[in-house]
Write a protein that holds these residues in place. Structure first.
Motif, PDB file in Angstrom:
ATOM      1  N   PRO A   5       0.800  -1.234   0.000  1.00 25.77           N
ATOM      2  CA  PRO A   5       0.000   0.000   0.000  1.00 25.77           C
ATOM      3  C   PRO A   5       0.829   1.278   0.000  1.00 25.77           C
ATOM      4  O   PRO A   5       0.269   2.379   0.064  1.00 25.77           O
ATOM      5  CB  PRO A   5      -0.795  -0.125   1.300  1.00 25.77           C
ATOM      6  N   THR A   6       2.142   1.149  -0.055  1.00 30.12           N
ATOM      7  CA  THR A   6       3.024   2.313   0.010  1.00 30.12           C
ATOM      8  C   THR A   6       3.165   2.972  -1.362  1.00 30.12           C
ATOM      9  O   THR A   6       3.480   2.291  -2.350  1.00 30.12           O
ATOM     10  CB  THR A   6       4.415   1.896   0.513  1.00 30.12           C
ATOM     11  N   ARG A   7       2.962   4.284  -1.428  1.00 29.07           N
ATOM     12  CA  ARG A   7       3.277   5.024  -2.650  1.00 29.07           C
ATOM     13  C   ARG A   7       4.794   5.192  -2.720  1.00 29.07           C
ATOM     14  O   ARG A   7       5.425   5.578  -1.730  1.00 29.07           O
ATOM     15  CB  ARG A   7       2.598   6.392  -2.639  1.00 29.07           C
ATOM     16  N   ILE A   8       5.379   4.886  -3.855  1.00 32.92           N
ATOM     17  CA  ILE A   8       6.832   4.915  -4.015  1.00 32.92           C
ATOM     18  C   ILE A   8       7.222   5.988  -5.034  1.00 32.92           C
ATOM     19  O   ILE A   8       6.720   5.991  -6.156  1.00 32.92           O
ATOM     20  CB  ILE A   8       7.359   3.548  -4.483  1.00 32.92           C
ATOM     21  N   ILE A   9       8.123   6.871  -4.615  1.00 31.70           N
ATOM     22  CA  ILE A   9       8.711   7.841  -5.533  1.00 31.70           C
ATOM     23  C   ILE A   9      10.203   7.563  -5.580  1.00 31.70           C
ATOM     24  O   ILE A   9      10.922   7.762  -4.586  1.00 31.70           O
ATOM     25  CB  ILE A   9       8.430   9.283  -5.098  1.00 31.70           C
ATOM     26  N   THR A 139      12.963  -1.552   4.234  1.00 28.96           N
ATOM     27  CA  THR A 139      11.905  -1.323   5.216  1.00 28.96           C
ATOM     28  C   THR A 139      10.930  -0.235   4.791  1.00 28.96           C
ATOM     29  O   THR A 139       9.818  -0.140   5.310  1.00 28.96           O
ATOM     30  CB  THR A 139      12.518  -0.982   6.595  1.00 28.96           C
ATOM     31  N   GLU A 140      11.335   0.574   3.809  1.00 29.88           N
ATOM     32  CA  GLU A 140      10.447   1.635   3.327  1.00 29.88           C
ATOM     33  C   GLU A 140       9.198   1.090   2.649  1.00 29.88           C
ATOM     34  O   GLU A 140       8.239   1.824   2.420  1.00 29.88           O
ATOM     35  CB  GLU A 140      11.200   2.560   2.367  1.00 29.88           C
ATOM     36  N   VAL A 141       9.179  -0.215   2.320  1.00 28.27           N
ATOM     37  CA  VAL A 141       8.004  -0.814   1.686  1.00 28.27           C
ATOM     38  C   VAL A 141       7.570  -2.093   2.395  1.00 28.27           C
ATOM     39  O   VAL A 141       6.957  -2.976   1.795  1.00 28.27           O
ATOM     40  CB  VAL A 141       8.236  -1.104   0.188  1.00 28.27           C
ATOM     41  N   THR A 142       7.875  -2.213   3.690  1.00 30.61           N
ATOM     42  CA  THR A 142       7.435  -3.393   4.439  1.00 30.61           C
ATOM     43  C   THR A 142       6.600  -2.993   5.648  1.00 30.61           C
ATOM     44  O   THR A 142       6.594  -1.831   6.068  1.00 30.61           O
ATOM     45  CB  THR A 142       8.611  -4.254   4.947  1.00 30.61           C
ATOM     46  N   PRO A 165       4.789   2.141   5.486  1.00 32.55           N
ATOM     47  CA  PRO A 165       4.847   3.592   5.258  1.00 32.55           C
ATOM     48  C   PRO A 165       3.780   4.035   4.252  1.00 32.55           C
ATOM     49  O   PRO A 165       3.446   3.306   3.315  1.00 32.55           O
ATOM     50  CB  PRO A 165       6.254   3.804   4.708  1.00 32.55           C
ATOM     51  N   THR A 166       3.274   5.220   4.468  1.00 30.74           N
ATOM     52  CA  THR A 166       2.310   5.799   3.535  1.00 30.74           C
ATOM     53  C   THR A 166       2.999   6.186   2.235  1.00 30.74           C
ATOM     54  O   THR A 166       2.447   6.021   1.148  1.00 30.74           O
ATOM     55  CB  THR A 166       1.671   7.049   4.165  1.00 30.74           C
ATOM     56  N   LEU A 167       4.221   6.687   2.372  1.00 35.47           N
ATOM     57  CA  LEU A 167       4.990   7.165   1.228  1.00 35.47           C
ATOM     58  C   LEU A 167       6.454   6.809   1.438  1.00 35.47           C
ATOM     59  O   LEU A 167       6.994   6.988   2.529  1.00 35.47           O
ATOM     60  CB  LEU A 167       4.838   8.686   1.101  1.00 35.47           C
TER      61      LEU A 167
END
Length: 364
Positions: A5-9, A139-142, A165-167
């Motif tokens: 559910p994390t938005r990735i930039i 961890t930014e997407v777990t 994370p949300t973003l």
């Protein structure tokens, strides 16, 4: 199944590209980081600039150290509440981002120290912005946060969808200032995540493209970065590989390879990625009979065999042995065997097998 559910930039000047999303999170942020890396990389100044442009106030909590503790999380929770924050920003390697997740959950659910591993009481979370400065943990997407308890010397993680994370804002330039050892150890952590995507008994072919591409890329670009730290293209590839690794373990989690590393970190301060790497060959040998087809398919894609992989691994400059006592082994085995990751091994693992793995690490 695949859930992220994390938005990735992922981009050059990624913070500027993320500004419109960050502006929707709230009006006061708690920035969670360590003392140095966020400043040295330029990520902290970029973050503060974007917050100011978006008219967002902030408080700085820069007390995170390697292997963050439950006590530091409780301090962060107090800082979040005392400063009337409404979202949290984790800037750093796995430690600050994991801490940011835990602080968000602790503040939102009024958790005390003893409740941090009890995910049944997690009902909500404040928005979490993750800005990784290493190419390793993913961890930014777990949904995972790994914390240490200094009272028990136990390092363990929890997993909860609210911790995603949300973003996630990824800019490869932030990794250019990483010391060589940190670059190596974090890349080895990402490699471990990708391999454990095949090892886990929750493995899913949906993520196999990430696994194959990520491992091939690490094998190609890690030696380049170690010899030419300023090589931006290679840094970009490693950051993407770590992202792939995070997305992989978010689906299937990790196994004994991670469980055995936790006490090495808790008792002896062995960096997490290094601890994984020290047992990587032995773990692959242990698991091979149960997942021979999966590994053979991987090596076919890589156009190598298992021995070629071991040769490449041996070419990397990291320690394989450490000094420790029999007493440590006796203390570590119960921690390892009780780890939640052990339920995901591709075959049953006995205490004796764990003892043998640990004995193989001991300097003679």
């Amino acid at each position: 199944m695949f859930y992220c559910p994390t938005r990735i930039i992922f981009a050059d000047n990624a913070m500027q590209k993320a500004k419109e999303y960050i502006a929707s999170f709230g009006k006061r942020a708690l920035i969670v980081t360590g003392k140095n890396s966020a400043k040295q990389s330029g990520a902290l100044s970029d973050t503060i600039s974007v917050l100011r442009e978006a008219d967002i106030n902030y408080a700085l909590f820069d007390r995170i150290t390697e292997n963050p503790t439950l006590d530091i999380v409780m301090e962060g929770k107090s800082a979040f509440l005392q400063n009337n924050c409404d979202f949290v920003i984790g800037i750093g390697g796995g430690s600050p981002v994991d801490s940011a997740k835990a602080i968000s959950l602790a503040a939102a659910n009024s958790l005390n120290r003893d409740e941090m591993y009890n995910t049944s009481v997690f009902k909500k979370a404040y928005p979490i912005l993750a800005i990784p400065l290493t190419a390793g943990t993913g961890t930014e997407v777990t949904q995972y946060s790994v914390l240490s308890d200094p009272l028990t010397k136990k390092k363990a993680g929890f997993g909860c969808d609210l911790a995603f994370p949300t973003l996630a804002v990824l800019d490869p330039k932030y990794t250019l200032t990483l010391p060589p050892k940190v670059t190596l150890h974090t890349a080895l952590d990402a490699l471990s995540h990708l391999l454990e995507g095949l090892y886990s008994n929750q493995r899913s072919p949906i993520v196999y493209p990430f696994i194959y591409k990520g491992i091939a890329s690490i094998m190609k670009f890690l030696p380049i970065v170690l010899s030419k730290p300023e090589n931006y293209l290679a840094r970009e590839e490693l950051m993407r590989d770590a992202l792939y690794g995070g997305m992989v373990i978010a689906q299937g989690s990790t196994t004994l390879q991670h469980s055995i590393g936790y006490p090495l970190t808790s008792f002896y301060g062995i960096p997490h990625g290094l601890a994984n790497a020290m047992v990587m060959e032995d773990i692959m040998e242990l698991y091979y009979p149960a997942i021979q087809q999966e590994l053979d398919d991987l090596f076919s894609y890589l156009q190598i065999n298992k021995d070629n992989f071991y040769t490449w691994l041996k070419s990397l400059p990291f320690e394989r042995k450490i000094d420790f006592s029999e007493d440590f082994i006796d203390k570590a085995i119960p921690q390892i065997m009780s780890s939640r990751n052990m339920a995901l091994n591709p075959l049953p693992v006995t205490e004796q097998q764990v003892r043998t793995l640990l004995e193989n690490l001991r300097k003679t």
